[in-house]
Design a protein around this motif. Structure first.
Motif, PDB file in Angstrom:
ATOM      1  N   PHE A  77       0.703  -1.244   0.070  1.00 57.15           N
ATOM      2  CA  PHE A  77      -0.058   0.133   0.025  1.00 57.15           C
ATOM      3  C   PHE A  77       0.870   1.204   0.117  1.00 57.15           C
ATOM      4  N   ASP A  78       1.921   1.068   0.674  1.00 59.37           N
ATOM      5  CA  ASP A  78       2.667   2.290   0.687  1.00 59.37           C
ATOM      6  C   ASP A  78       3.523   2.713  -0.593  1.00 59.37           C
ATOM      7  N   ASP A  79       3.759   1.498  -1.359  1.00 57.54           N
ATOM      8  CA  ASP A  79       4.375   1.721  -2.679  1.00 57.54           C
ATOM      9  C   ASP A  79       3.205   2.349  -3.694  1.00 57.54           C
ATOM     10  N   ILE A  80       2.055   1.973  -3.576  1.00 55.34           N
ATOM     11  CA  ILE A  80       0.907   2.409  -4.155  1.00 55.34           C
ATOM     12  C   ILE A  80       0.706   3.689  -3.945  1.00 55.34           C
ATOM     13  N   LEU A  81       0.895   4.063  -2.871  1.00 47.78           N
ATOM     14  CA  LEU A  81       0.680   5.432  -2.235  1.00 47.78           C
ATOM     15  C   LEU A  81       1.931   6.493  -2.638  1.00 47.78           C
ATOM     16  N   ALA A  84      -4.478  10.987  -1.078  1.00 44.10           N
ATOM     17  CA  ALA A  84      -3.440  11.590  -0.259  1.00 44.10           C
ATOM     18  C   ALA A  84      -2.350  11.819  -0.881  1.00 44.10           C
ATOM     19  N   ARG A  85      -2.011  11.409  -2.201  1.00 44.25           N
ATOM     20  CA  ARG A  85      -0.839  11.636  -3.090  1.00 44.25           C
ATOM     21  C   ARG A  85      -1.001  13.363  -3.378  1.00 44.25           C
ATOM     22  N   GLN A 136      -4.911  14.399   8.000  1.00 41.22           N
ATOM     23  CA  GLN A 136      -6.428  14.090   7.749  1.00 41.22           C
ATOM     24  C   GLN A 136      -6.827  13.533   6.636  1.00 41.22           C
ATOM     25  N   ALA A 137      -5.944  13.403   5.559  1.00 42.06           N
ATOM     26  CA  ALA A 137      -6.127  12.695   4.436  1.00 42.06           C
ATOM     27  C   ALA A 137      -5.982  10.921   4.804  1.00 42.06           C
ATOM     28  N   LEU A 138      -5.108  10.764   5.755  1.00 44.64           N
ATOM     29  CA  LEU A 138      -4.777   9.436   5.986  1.00 44.64           C
ATOM     30  C   LEU A 138      -5.506   8.877   7.222  1.00 44.64           C
ATOM     31  N   GLN A 139      -6.211   9.458   7.957  1.00 44.76           N
ATOM     32  CA  GLN A 139      -6.731   9.346   9.255  1.00 44.76           C
ATOM     33  C   GLN A 139      -7.356   8.007   9.407  1.00 44.76           C
ATOM     34  N   ALA A 140      -8.569   8.089   8.243  1.00 45.42           N
ATOM     35  CA  ALA A 140      -9.391   6.834   8.373  1.00 45.42           C
ATOM     36  C   ALA A 140      -8.557   5.483   7.934  1.00 45.42           C
ATOM     37  N   TYR A 141      -7.689   5.601   7.023  1.00 44.16           N
ATOM     38  CA  TYR A 141      -6.820   4.467   6.608  1.00 44.16           C
ATOM     39  C   TYR A 141      -5.893   4.082   7.784  1.00 44.16           C
ATOM     40  N   PRO A 200       0.461   5.994  15.504  1.00 41.98           N
ATOM     41  CA  PRO A 200       1.554   5.685  15.180  1.00 41.98           C
ATOM     42  C   PRO A 200       1.640   5.053  13.713  1.00 41.98           C
ATOM     43  N   VAL A 201       0.465   4.406  13.463  1.00 46.67           N
ATOM     44  CA  VAL A 201       0.472   4.127  12.117  1.00 46.67           C
ATOM     45  C   VAL A 201       0.419   5.268  11.166  1.00 46.67           C
ATOM     46  N   LEU A 202      -0.354   6.340  11.306  1.00 46.12           N
ATOM     47  CA  LEU A 202      -0.528   7.387  10.451  1.00 46.12           C
ATOM     48  C   LEU A 202       0.914   8.069  10.319  1.00 46.12           C
ATOM     49  N   LEU A 203       1.750   8.399  11.444  1.00 43.83           N
ATOM     50  CA  LEU A 203       2.911   8.833  11.142  1.00 43.83           C
ATOM     51  C   LEU A 203       3.967   8.066  10.658  1.00 43.83           C
ATOM     52  N   GLN A 204       3.976   6.995  10.813  1.00 38.29           N
ATOM     53  CA  GLN A 204       5.011   6.273   9.977  1.00 38.29           C
ATOM     54  C   GLN A 204       4.477   6.126   8.410  1.00 38.29           C
ATOM     55  N   THR A 205       3.340   6.021   8.264  1.00 37.31           N
ATOM     56  CA  THR A 205       2.827   5.963   6.694  1.00 37.31           C
ATOM     57  C   THR A 205       3.378   7.381   6.256  1.00 37.31           C
TER      58      THR A 205
END
Length: 235
Positions: free
Chosen positions: A46-50, A106-107, A118-123, A146-151
């Motif tokens: 998913f990171d690679d796609i983002l 989010a791109r 905010q763009a990635l909060q739900a994810y 932690p997930v949000l900040l790492q993403t």
């Protein structure tokens, strides 16, 4: 390629990107180790796609495929090799699938750091919900941050200036990416909430971001990694 060898190739791809994990992994129960790597391998997809560069259409099509794949896991109809390990977990896969289109949105270059989050909060919340089930850890505290900040950290280090908010780009001094890294570090403690694998993974990711913010290579040694992940894993 057999299903087994295809699975191994995905797991090895993530391990190659995170060689520090070989030092940290003994702190994970042995029966969970492949599951943990499979899960982080999926998130790396998913990171690679983002963070895709150039024509986004192939990445967007792949993301749509992943949405269908995750929804099929509830009926035990996985097609991807990672599903061999992840599908048996009765996690909220459909809820995670529902947030995947947010990666496309989010791109776009955010106005400021708040909009980027905010763009990635739900994810991030959906990822944390899966981890709570997968690792049998009740969600205590802010497990989504932690997930949000790492993403966002991964996006910055892979996409570079394309991930930096406009408010920081306005200061044209060539250090916008490092300033943004420093902003991401401010709310990111050395030890975060969440299940042990996430705490350990976040510790490794934070170390990389700290080095990025300071404009240097990460100081990674087996001893440093051992102590850092042991401390993070203690909770």
């Amino acid at each position: 390629m057999t299903t087994s060898s295809a699975l191994d190739s995905f797991l090895d791809k993530w391990r190659t990107r995170w060689p520090e994990w070989s030092v940290a992994e003994p702190f994970i129960p042995e029966h969970q180790r492949n599951l943990v790597v499979a899960w982080f391998s999926l998130l790396q997809e998913f990171d690679d796609i983002l963070n895709t560069a150039g024509d986004p259409m192939p990445a967007d099509a792949k993301l749509a495929w992943w949405g269908e794949e995750l929804r099929s896991w509830a009926g035990q109809r996985s097609r991807h090799p990672l599903g061999r390990l992840l599908e048996p977990v009765r996690a909220p896969w459909a809820e995670l699938a529902q947030t995947l289109p947010d990666l496309i949105e989010a791109r776009a270059v955010p106005v400021d750091a708040v909009q980027a989050q905010q763009a990635l909060q739900a994810y991030a919340a959906a990822v944390a919900a899966v981890e709570a089930v997968m690792f049998d850890t009740p969600a205590r505290g802010d497990v989504a941050s932690p997930v949000l900040l790492q993403t966002l950290s991964q996006r910055l280090q892979e996409a570079g200036v394309a991930a930096v908010p406009r408010s920081l780009l306005a200061q044209d001094d060539g250090n916008a990416a490092q300033r943004y890294a420093a902003q991401l570090l401010q709310p990111w403690p050395s030890r975060v909430a969440g299940p042990r694998p996430r705490r350990m993974y976040a510790s490794l990711a934070r170390t990389r971001l700290q080095a990025f913010a300071e404009g240097r290579a990460p100081q990674v040694t087996p001893l440093r990694t051992l102590l850092r992940t042991w401390w993070a894993g203690r909770g």
